[in-house]
Design a protein around this motif. Structure first.
Motif, PDB file in Angstrom:
ATOM      1  N   ALA A 163      31.234  44.192 -60.819  1.00 30.42           N
ATOM      2  CA  ALA A 163      30.650  42.810 -61.237  1.00 30.42           C
ATOM      3  C   ALA A 163      29.092  43.025 -61.583  1.00 30.42           C
ATOM      4  CB  ALA A 163      30.630  41.783 -60.217  1.00 30.42           C
ATOM      5  N   ARG A 222      34.301  39.028 -68.592  1.00 25.88           N
ATOM      6  CA  ARG A 222      35.464  37.807 -68.447  1.00 25.88           C
ATOM      7  C   ARG A 222      36.905  38.531 -68.221  1.00 25.88           C
ATOM      8  NH1 ARG A 222      37.120  33.242 -71.425  1.00 25.88           N
ATOM      9  NH2 ARG A 222      37.272  31.773 -70.008  1.00 25.88           N
ATOM     10  N   GLY A 235      37.410  39.423 -64.735  1.00 22.83           N
ATOM     11  CA  GLY A 235      37.704  38.211 -63.845  1.00 22.83           C
ATOM     12  C   GLY A 235      36.069  37.515 -63.836  1.00 22.83           C
ATOM     13  N   GLU A 236      35.018  38.008 -64.516  1.00 28.67           N
ATOM     14  CA  GLU A 236      33.975  37.024 -64.255  1.00 28.67           C
ATOM     15  C   GLU A 236      34.065  35.594 -64.723  1.00 28.67           C
ATOM     16  OE1 GLU A 236      30.996  36.690 -62.612  1.00 28.67           O
ATOM     17  OE2 GLU A 236      30.841  38.704 -62.915  1.00 28.67           O
ATOM     18  N   THR A 237      33.415  34.606 -64.094  1.00 30.80           N
ATOM     19  CA  THR A 237      33.385  33.235 -64.328  1.00 30.80           C
ATOM     20  C   THR A 237      32.624  33.086 -65.684  1.00 30.80           C
ATOM     21  OG1 THR A 237      31.718  32.610 -63.025  1.00 30.80           O
ATOM     22  CG2 THR A 237      33.789  32.758 -61.815  1.00 30.80           C
ATOM     23  N   ASP A 238      32.798  31.999 -66.415  1.00 27.43           N
ATOM     24  CA  ASP A 238      32.229  31.267 -67.405  1.00 27.43           C
ATOM     25  C   ASP A 238      30.665  31.009 -66.725  1.00 27.43           C
ATOM     26  OD1 ASP A 238      34.096  31.800 -69.200  1.00 27.43           O
ATOM     27  OD2 ASP A 238      34.507  29.599 -69.321  1.00 27.43           O
ATOM     28  N   GLU A 239      30.474  30.306 -65.522  1.00 27.43           N
ATOM     29  CA  GLU A 239      29.318  29.811 -64.985  1.00 27.43           C
ATOM     30  C   GLU A 239      28.312  31.050 -64.968  1.00 27.43           C
ATOM     31  OE1 GLU A 239      32.290  27.050 -64.117  1.00 27.43           O
ATOM     32  OE2 GLU A 239      32.163  28.994 -63.898  1.00 27.43           O
ATOM     33  N   ARG A 240      28.644  32.121 -64.786  1.00 27.35           N
ATOM     34  CA  ARG A 240      27.858  33.384 -64.160  1.00 27.35           C
ATOM     35  C   ARG A 240      27.682  34.016 -65.428  1.00 27.35           C
ATOM     36  NH1 ARG A 240      27.989  36.057 -59.298  1.00 27.35           N
ATOM     37  NH2 ARG A 240      29.021  37.953 -60.171  1.00 27.35           N
ATOM     38  N   TYR A 284      24.799  30.872 -59.076  1.00 25.89           N
ATOM     39  CA  TYR A 284      25.990  31.377 -58.852  1.00 25.89           C
ATOM     40  C   TYR A 284      25.979  32.974 -58.565  1.00 25.89           C
ATOM     41  CZ  TYR A 284      26.853  27.279 -61.832  1.00 25.89           C
ATOM     42  OH  TYR A 284      26.795  26.158 -62.334  1.00 25.89           O
TER      43      TYR A 284
END
Length: 150
Positions: free
Chosen positions: A33, A60, A63-68, A80
């Motif tokens: 990450a 993405r 598994g990275e989140t949209d927010e981050r 975040y």
């Protein structure tokens, strides 16, 4: 937008060297990450649309989140990110903007990164920052468009 040229054939040995560097970074013990966040943030700073697009998609898929992903450009103000991720992002920004500071990378930035990462991880982080800066310079110079195959 169209790329100025394909560098793969005329710089085949150089591309092999870049890919070997990328393999080292990928195999380094730095958390995945962190690698992706650093690649994305440095690419934003350098204005490399090709790399911003690629690394946001890669992150993405991992598994990275949209927010981050949406807030990495404003990581200092976003809740975040962990302290270790913030230290890596600060080091990435300082090393990318090295000419902006008479000290180069400020001692406090380095010390904070060293507080969160062991020597092997720090080496991976430094090499990841160097690698993405090199990729950005190649792609910006060639005007490689976002979403294109390299």
């Amino acid at each position: 937008m169209q790329a100025r040229m394909s560098i793969r054939k005329p710089a085949a040995k150089g591309m092999q060297a870049m890919l070997a560097l990328e393999a080292y970074v990928s195999a380094s013990p730095l958390p995945h990450a962190v690698k992706e966040l650093v690649k994305l943030r440095v690419s934003q700073i350098n204005g490399c649309g090709f790399c911003v697009d690629m690394h946001a998609r890669d992150a993405r898929k991992a598994g990275e989140t949209d927010e981050r992903l949406f807030t990495v450009a404003a990581w200092r103000e976003a809740p975040y990110f962990t302290d270790a991720e913030r230290a890596a992002l600060a080091l990435a920004e300082a090393a990318t903007r090295i000419a902006d500071n008479a000290e180069g990378v400020p001692t406090e930035v380095w010390d904070e990164a060293a507080r969160h990462y062991d020597e092997e991880q720090l080496a991976g982080l430094v090499m990841a920052i160097a690698a993405i800066n090199a990729w950005n310079r190649i792609n910006v110079t060639l005007r490689q468009p976002a979403g294109a195959a390299f």
